[in-house]
Enzyme design. Structure first.
Site, short mmCIF file in Angstrom:
data_model
loop_
_atom_site.label_atom_id
_atom_site.label_comp_id
_atom_site.label_asym_id
_atom_site.label_seq_id
_atom_site.Cartn_x
_atom_site.Cartn_y
_atom_site.Cartn_z
CG MET A 28 35.93 43.70 40.72
SD MET A 28 36.76 45.08 41.18
CE MET A 28 37.81 43.80 41.89
CE1 TYR A 30 44.08 37.27 34.22
CE2 TYR A 30 43.80 35.88 36.89
CZ TYR A 30 44.81 36.32 35.18
OH TYR A 30 45.73 35.61 34.82
CG HIS A 32 38.08 32.72 39.42
ND1 HIS A 32 36.46 32.93 39.54
CD2 HIS A 32 37.81 33.96 39.88
CE1 HIS A 32 36.50 32.79 41.09
NE2 HIS A 32 37.40 34.22 40.51
CG HIS A 35 33.75 34.89 37.83
ND1 HIS A 35 35.36 35.68 37.72
CD2 HIS A 35 33.99 37.30 38.68
CE1 HIS A 35 36.36 36.22 38.58
NE2 HIS A 35 34.98 36.83 39.15
N GLY A 145 29.28 36.07 43.93
CA GLY A 145 29.35 34.85 44.65
C GLY A 145 29.93 34.81 46.65
CB SER A 183 40.81 34.24 44.72
OG SER A 183 40.37 35.89 44.88
CB SER A 184 40.71 37.27 40.09
OG SER A 184 39.62 37.48 39.53
#
Ligand code: PAF
Length: 280
Positions: A28, A30, A32, A35, A145, A183-184
């Site tokens: 989704m 954003y 980090h 990802h 993840g 986490s975003s």
């Protein structure tokens, strides 16, 4: 790296890639480091790597953070370009849902508990968009993840039940130096909340130690989880549970493959984290 926003365009590219293996990382955005580790793994085993960036309205409840969910397509694209990712699929909501949807994918038995209990309809939204993305991208491998361990169980079940020809690759949780799972949504935390957010990891570590020391009673350990979470004045517990994994059933005794799963609000931010243990 090519950015694709239309389904038709990807379909035409995909038809030229018949003999190449395709690794897919649905996100989704954003992004980090968590990802990026999925993309790294995808690069290791696929000829072509494609990521999707799509904040899926279908998986957010009415009072959830769809409109405020962090977005930064420019930065995401730059990072993926630096990683030598081949394609990014970044459709609009209209491209994915041109008219109100009448078909939902609903995985039963493993979605009524944990995040499914606190976010009704969430996993229908996830399963539906992931199946749509699989139909569009037609990957060989897809990377998810394990921070969203229930999501991984749901997707595995959907792929199995519906004979979807995609191999699911669950990937380990990436953590900050102090243990906080990446986490975003961590971006929502104030400095004080960010410090307190380590309570999730500390509690999971504590639980792991208890199991290693021989504790096997689920109810006792769950009570202990709640006690540990009280050590943070900002923690508001949504759930703290121990479940068999991946069927997510509750057992009196802790045995086999178990998921210790937490969902805790720190201020207004709902954080989840977990550990999966194999108990002989
Ligand atoms: O885990 C996520 O980021 C999302 O749930 C997913 C799998 C990309 C579906 O929107």
């Amino acid at each position: 790296m090519k950015i694709i926003t239309s389904i038709a365009e990807w379909r035409s590219i995909r038809s030229q890639l018949r003999n190449r293996s395709i690794g897919f990382v649905p996100t989704m955005g954003y992004l980090h480091a968590g990802h990026l580790s999925l993309f790294q793994q995808a690069k290791q085993e696929s000829d072509i790597v494609i990521g999707s960036i799509f904040v899926n309205p279908l998986q957010f409840g009415v009072n959830e953070d769809f409109s405020t969910y962090p977005r930064d397509l420019e930065r995401d694209v730059k990072w993926l370009e630096e990683m030598d990712v081949d394609y990014v699929f970044a459709p609009s909501v209209e491209e994915m849902y041109p008219s109100p949807i009448s078909t939902l994918v609903s995985v039963k038995n493993i979605t009524e508990m944990l995040c499914g209990a606190s976010r009704p309809g969430h996993f229908d939204g996830v399963a539906t968009v992931v199946l749509k993305l699989f139909q569009i991208i037609q990957p060989d491998f897809a990377y998810f993840g394990l921070k969203d361990a229930q999501q991984v169980a749901v997707i595995n079940q959907m792929v199995y039940d519906l004979n979807v020809p995609v191999q699911i690759r669950p990937c380990p949780i990436l953590r900050e130096k102090d243990g906080l799972a990446m986490s975003s949504r961590n971006v929502y935390l104030s400095a004080e909340e960010r410090d307190e957010a380590t309570i999730l990891y500390k509690t999971l570590q504590w639980a792991k130690e208890q199991i290693e020391a021989g504790l096997r009673d689920t109810e006792r350990l769950e009570k202990g989880l709640l006690e540990q979470l009280k050590n943070s004045p900002l923690a508001n517990v949504d759930y703290a549970e121990i479940r068999h994994y991946p069927d997510l059933q509750k057992k009196k005794q802790i045995e086999g493959q178990v998921l210790i799963a937490l969902a805790v609000r720190i201020g207004k931010t709902r954080l989840i984290d977990n550990v999966i243990l194999e108990i002989k």
